[in-house]
Design a protein around this motif. Structure first.
Motif, mmCIF file in Angstrom:
data_model
loop_
_atom_site.group_PDB
_atom_site.id
_atom_site.type_symbol
_atom_site.label_atom_id
_atom_site.label_comp_id
_atom_site.label_asym_id
_atom_site.label_seq_id
_atom_site.Cartn_x
_atom_site.Cartn_y
_atom_site.Cartn_z
ATOM 1 N N SER A 118 -63.928 72.154 -29.874
ATOM 2 C CA SER A 118 -65.009 71.543 -29.241
ATOM 3 C C SER A 118 -66.432 70.927 -29.660
ATOM 4 C CB SER A 118 -65.433 72.561 -27.595
ATOM 5 O OG SER A 118 -65.573 73.385 -28.669
ATOM 6 N N ASP A 119 -66.707 71.151 -30.953
ATOM 7 C CA ASP A 119 -67.710 70.613 -31.336
ATOM 8 C C ASP A 119 -67.881 70.771 -32.659
ATOM 9 O OD1 ASP A 119 -70.858 70.468 -31.223
ATOM 10 O OD2 ASP A 119 -71.308 72.391 -31.512
ATOM 11 N N ILE A 120 -67.216 69.622 -33.439
ATOM 12 C CA ILE A 120 -67.492 69.955 -34.479
ATOM 13 C C ILE A 120 -69.087 69.708 -35.262
ATOM 14 C CG2 ILE A 120 -64.804 69.134 -34.534
ATOM 15 C CD1 ILE A 120 -65.422 66.462 -35.334
ATOM 16 N N GLN A 121 -69.483 69.230 -35.186
ATOM 17 C CA GLN A 121 -70.970 69.185 -35.488
ATOM 18 C C GLN A 121 -71.781 70.796 -36.362
ATOM 19 O OE1 GLN A 121 -71.509 66.036 -36.386
ATOM 20 N NE2 GLN A 121 -69.891 64.667 -35.294
ATOM 21 N N SER A 122 -71.050 71.057 -36.008
ATOM 22 C CA SER A 122 -70.824 72.576 -35.957
ATOM 23 C C SER A 122 -70.815 73.583 -36.736
ATOM 24 C CB SER A 122 -70.623 73.136 -34.893
ATOM 25 O OG SER A 122 -70.451 74.267 -34.238
ATOM 26 N N LEU A 123 -70.005 72.530 -37.550
ATOM 27 C CA LEU A 123 -68.797 72.577 -38.530
ATOM 28 C C LEU A 123 -69.455 72.809 -39.872
ATOM 29 C CD1 LEU A 123 -65.726 71.980 -37.214
ATOM 30 C CD2 LEU A 123 -66.381 74.235 -37.161
ATOM 31 N N PRO A 124 -69.437 73.665 -40.889
ATOM 32 C CA PRO A 124 -69.898 72.865 -41.923
ATOM 33 C C PRO A 124 -69.684 71.724 -43.167
ATOM 34 C CG PRO A 124 -67.972 75.322 -42.156
ATOM 35 C CD PRO A 124 -68.929 74.979 -40.769
ATOM 36 N N ALA A 125 -69.972 71.542 -43.972
ATOM 37 C CA ALA A 125 -69.695 70.616 -44.426
ATOM 38 C C ALA A 125 -68.315 70.563 -45.035
ATOM 39 C CB ALA A 125 -71.011 69.940 -45.679
ATOM 40 N N ASN A 126 -68.281 71.164 -45.799
ATOM 41 C CA ASN A 126 -67.061 71.667 -46.832
ATOM 42 C C ASN A 126 -65.535 71.484 -45.404
ATOM 43 O OD1 ASN A 126 -66.790 74.163 -45.210
ATOM 44 N ND2 ASN A 126 -66.586 75.022 -47.362
ATOM 45 N N LYS A 127 -65.587 71.296 -44.364
ATOM 46 C CA LYS A 127 -64.881 71.145 -42.959
ATOM 47 C C LYS A 127 -64.839 69.446 -43.026
ATOM 48 C CE LYS A 127 -64.757 75.666 -42.476
ATOM 49 N NZ LYS A 127 -62.310 76.552 -42.782
ATOM 50 N N PHE A 128 -65.712 68.922 -43.469
ATOM 51 C CA PHE A 128 -65.310 67.646 -42.840
ATOM 52 C C PHE A 128 -64.523 66.479 -43.920
ATOM 53 C CE2 PHE A 128 -68.510 68.877 -40.235
ATOM 54 C CZ PHE A 128 -68.172 67.838 -39.241
ATOM 55 N N ASP A 129 -64.279 65.550 -43.515
ATOM 56 C CA ASP A 129 -63.764 63.952 -44.321
ATOM 57 C C ASP A 129 -65.086 63.542 -44.992
ATOM 58 O OD1 ASP A 129 -60.680 64.308 -44.453
ATOM 59 O OD2 ASP A 129 -60.851 63.971 -41.883
ATOM 60 N N GLY A 130 -64.960 64.024 -46.230
ATOM 61 C CA GLY A 130 -66.195 62.743 -47.256
ATOM 62 C C GLY A 130 -65.921 61.589 -47.250
ATOM 63 N N ASN A 131 -64.840 61.016 -46.738
ATOM 64 C CA ASN A 131 -64.030 59.554 -46.240
ATOM 65 C C ASN A 131 -64.917 59.395 -44.572
ATOM 66 O OD1 ASN A 131 -63.487 56.906 -45.426
ATOM 67 N ND2 ASN A 131 -62.428 57.100 -47.498
ATOM 68 N N VAL A 132 -65.942 58.199 -44.583
ATOM 69 C CA VAL A 132 -66.102 57.815 -43.532
ATOM 70 C C VAL A 132 -65.271 57.175 -42.471
ATOM 71 C CG1 VAL A 132 -67.205 56.085 -41.951
ATOM 72 C CG2 VAL A 132 -68.464 57.056 -44.008
ATOM 73 N N SER A 133 -64.460 56.304 -42.925
ATOM 74 C CA SER A 133 -63.352 55.549 -42.617
ATOM 75 C C SER A 133 -62.301 57.055 -41.677
ATOM 76 C CB SER A 133 -62.315 54.851 -43.104
ATOM 77 O OG SER A 133 -61.619 55.324 -44.469
ATOM 78 N N LEU A 134 -62.180 57.926 -42.651
ATOM 79 C CA LEU A 134 -60.905 59.352 -41.795
ATOM 80 C C LEU A 134 -61.801 59.782 -40.990
ATOM 81 C CD1 LEU A 134 -59.643 61.174 -45.429
ATOM 82 C CD2 LEU A 134 -58.652 59.072 -43.841
ATOM 83 N N ARG A 135 -62.529 60.014 -40.712
ATOM 84 C CA ARG A 135 -63.991 60.595 -39.862
ATOM 85 C C ARG A 135 -63.698 59.008 -38.725
ATOM 86 N NH1 ARG A 135 -69.027 63.082 -41.726
ATOM 87 N NH2 ARG A 135 -68.512 63.698 -43.392
ATOM 88 N N GLU A 136 -63.809 58.111 -39.123
ATOM 89 C CA GLU A 136 -63.204 57.129 -37.700
ATOM 90 C C GLU A 136 -61.828 57.443 -37.118
ATOM 91 O OE1 GLU A 136 -64.247 53.634 -39.181
ATOM 92 O OE2 GLU A 136 -66.673 53.414 -38.936
ATOM 93 N N LYS A 137 -60.469 57.539 -38.212
ATOM 94 C CA LYS A 137 -59.777 57.806 -37.878
ATOM 95 C C LYS A 137 -59.635 58.807 -37.187
ATOM 96 C CE LYS A 137 -57.413 55.425 -41.706
ATOM 97 N NZ LYS A 137 -56.293 54.228 -40.850
ATOM 98 N N LEU A 138 -59.916 60.029 -36.755
ATOM 99 C CA LEU A 138 -59.905 61.303 -36.409
ATOM 100 C C LEU A 138 -60.785 61.401 -35.728
ATOM 101 C CD1 LEU A 138 -59.796 64.223 -36.298
ATOM 102 C CD2 LEU A 138 -62.061 64.661 -37.332
ATOM 103 N N ASP A 139 -61.708 60.427 -35.375
ATOM 104 C CA ASP A 139 -61.733 60.064 -33.957
ATOM 105 C C ASP A 139 -61.034 59.550 -32.857
ATOM 106 O OD1 ASP A 139 -64.929 61.190 -34.391
ATOM 107 O OD2 ASP A 139 -65.511 59.498 -34.339
ATOM 108 N N ALA A 140 -59.704 58.219 -33.235
ATOM 109 C CA ALA A 140 -59.310 58.290 -32.876
ATOM 110 C C ALA A 140 -58.185 59.024 -32.419
ATOM 111 C CB ALA A 140 -58.723 56.841 -33.380
ATOM 112 N N PHE A 141 -57.936 59.531 -33.027
ATOM 113 C CA PHE A 141 -56.826 60.545 -32.825
ATOM 114 C C PHE A 141 -56.778 61.363 -32.206
ATOM 115 C CE2 PHE A 141 -54.465 64.109 -34.884
ATOM 116 C CZ PHE A 141 -53.454 63.577 -33.831
ATOM 117 N N ARG A 142 -58.337 62.284 -31.230
ATOM 118 C CA ARG A 142 -58.663 63.204 -31.040
ATOM 119 C C ARG A 142 -58.471 62.535 -29.459
ATOM 120 N NH1 ARG A 142 -62.401 67.737 -32.021
ATOM 121 N NH2 ARG A 142 -63.160 67.104 -29.846
ATOM 122 N N THR A 143 -59.765 60.796 -29.395
ATOM 123 C CA THR A 143 -58.904 60.484 -27.596
ATOM 124 C C THR A 143 -57.528 60.933 -27.475
ATOM 125 O OG1 THR A 143 -61.380 58.732 -28.468
ATOM 126 C CG2 THR A 143 -59.763 58.623 -26.591
#
Length: 340
Positions: free
Chosen positions: A100-125
């Motif tokens: 519910s709040d991925i911004q609260s997760l530590p940095a090592n839980k995120f993808d480093g690639n910006v394009s992957l983050r965009e794909k994640l947003d589309a997948f979540r939607t």
């Protein structure tokens, strides 16, 4: 009957390893069979084909989404999303759990690639359009929501599940008998006594009967004592017979007195054996037809309305119904008058 449901657990791996382990333990405590990418933590196309076969065998699909999109194929689609799409395509009930709040997760839980983050947003939607989606904030919260949601889904969308192999035979037998009852009921609703029979009986009988004139094949065996070789000899035989032939022989035997289940079976077996061996001069003993065949004959005769089968204190007893008695008496009168 106790069933165990197989549940596929899908997510990215390294960032959700602890959460997956907890959910796996919960699934096992619910007598479910967990399956997932522990088979292949590092996925490729060849392994994904195997994973699809695993999903095919699953009753439910659980998706956990954190802050990573995960490993992608040559088309830029993550294997987690491909698993999700495949489960939806196969019509498997999907339970989705999004952080519910991925911004609260530590940095090592995120993808480093910006394009992957965009794909994640589309997948979540895309996933949020699923009516079975829930949101979680930590491992314990996720664990509890998985347990509750899965119990509700099993109740709402009951699946085939798995049973022990030693129970399968009984289940298949029950299913076969149920199909047979449906088939006989269809016949019963389609066939009826002819106008000629109604006139011969002298009354308007409207109860529908099964078509007793359909031929079927019966396989059986018998033993006899061969004094030449001084032992019991077993022989197999095959008869082509119709239910009316069996009914005519059995009905006459029932005209005077009811018969016990054992006597009825012996009589039916002898009627069919004589049909298969009209010129056999050997005194056959221990004539036998398969129990499944006998049960089918019994079911046909009972549903025809010609016999009554009742339980006494120790066994079942067969007798003629009113219609059965009229039918046999009519046949006897026709035989006496020389009418075929």
């Amino acid at each position: 009957m106790n069933k165990r449901f197989q549940v596929f657990l899908s997510s990215t791996y390294s960032d959700l390893k602890e959460e997956r382990q907890k959910v796996m333990q919960t699934l096992m405590s619910m007598d479910c069979i967990p399956a997932g990418m522990e088979l292949f933590p590092a996925m490729d196309e060849e392994q994904f084909e195997f994973i699809k076969r695993v999903i095919d065998d699953c009753d439910y699909y659980i998706l956990i989404v954190g802050a990573r999109y995960g490993s992608i194929d040559e088309n830029g689609i993550s294997y987690t999303e491909k698993e999700y799409d495949y489960a939806k395509e196969k019509g498997i009930p999907v339970l989705a759990f999004l952080h519910s709040d991925i911004q609260s997760l530590p940095a090592n839980k995120f993808d480093g690639n910006v394009s992957l983050r965009e794909k994640l947003d589309a997948f979540r939607t895309k996933v949020q359009s699923n009516r079975l989606v829930k949101y979680w904030i930590n491992g314990d919260d996720l664990n509890g929501k998985v347990a509750v949601s899965l119990m509700q889904t099993i109740k709402t969308y009951p699946a085939v599940g798995w049973i022990r192999a030693n129970m399968q035979t009984n289940l298949e037998t029950l299913q076969e008998l149920n199909n047979l009852r449906k088939e006989i009921e269809t016949l019963r609703n389609e066939k009826y006594i002819s106008e000629k029979d109604k006139c011969l009986l002298g009354e308007d009988i409207t109860q529908k009967l099964i078509d007793l004139d359909t031929d079927f094949t019966v396989e059986g065996n018998y033993k006899y004592y061969d004094y030449g070789i001084h032992q019991n000899v077993k022989n197999n035989w095959v008869a082509q017979v119709c239910m009316r032939y069996i009914w005519d022989g059995l009905g006459i035997a029932l005209i005077d007195n009811p018969l016990t289940e054992g006597s009825v079976r012996n009589k039916i077996e002898k009627i069919i054996y004589d049909k298969a061996n009209p010129d056999n001069e050997i005194s056959a003993q221990y004539i036998h037809i398969p129990t499944a065949t006998y049960q089918k004959i019994k079911l046909y005769l009972r549903l025809s309305g010609l016999v009554k089968i009742e339980n006494n204190d120790t066994q079942q007893v067969w007798s003629l119904s009113d219609e059965g008695r009229i039918d046999i008496l009519r046949k006897l009168c026709m035989f006496k008058n020389g009418t075929n």
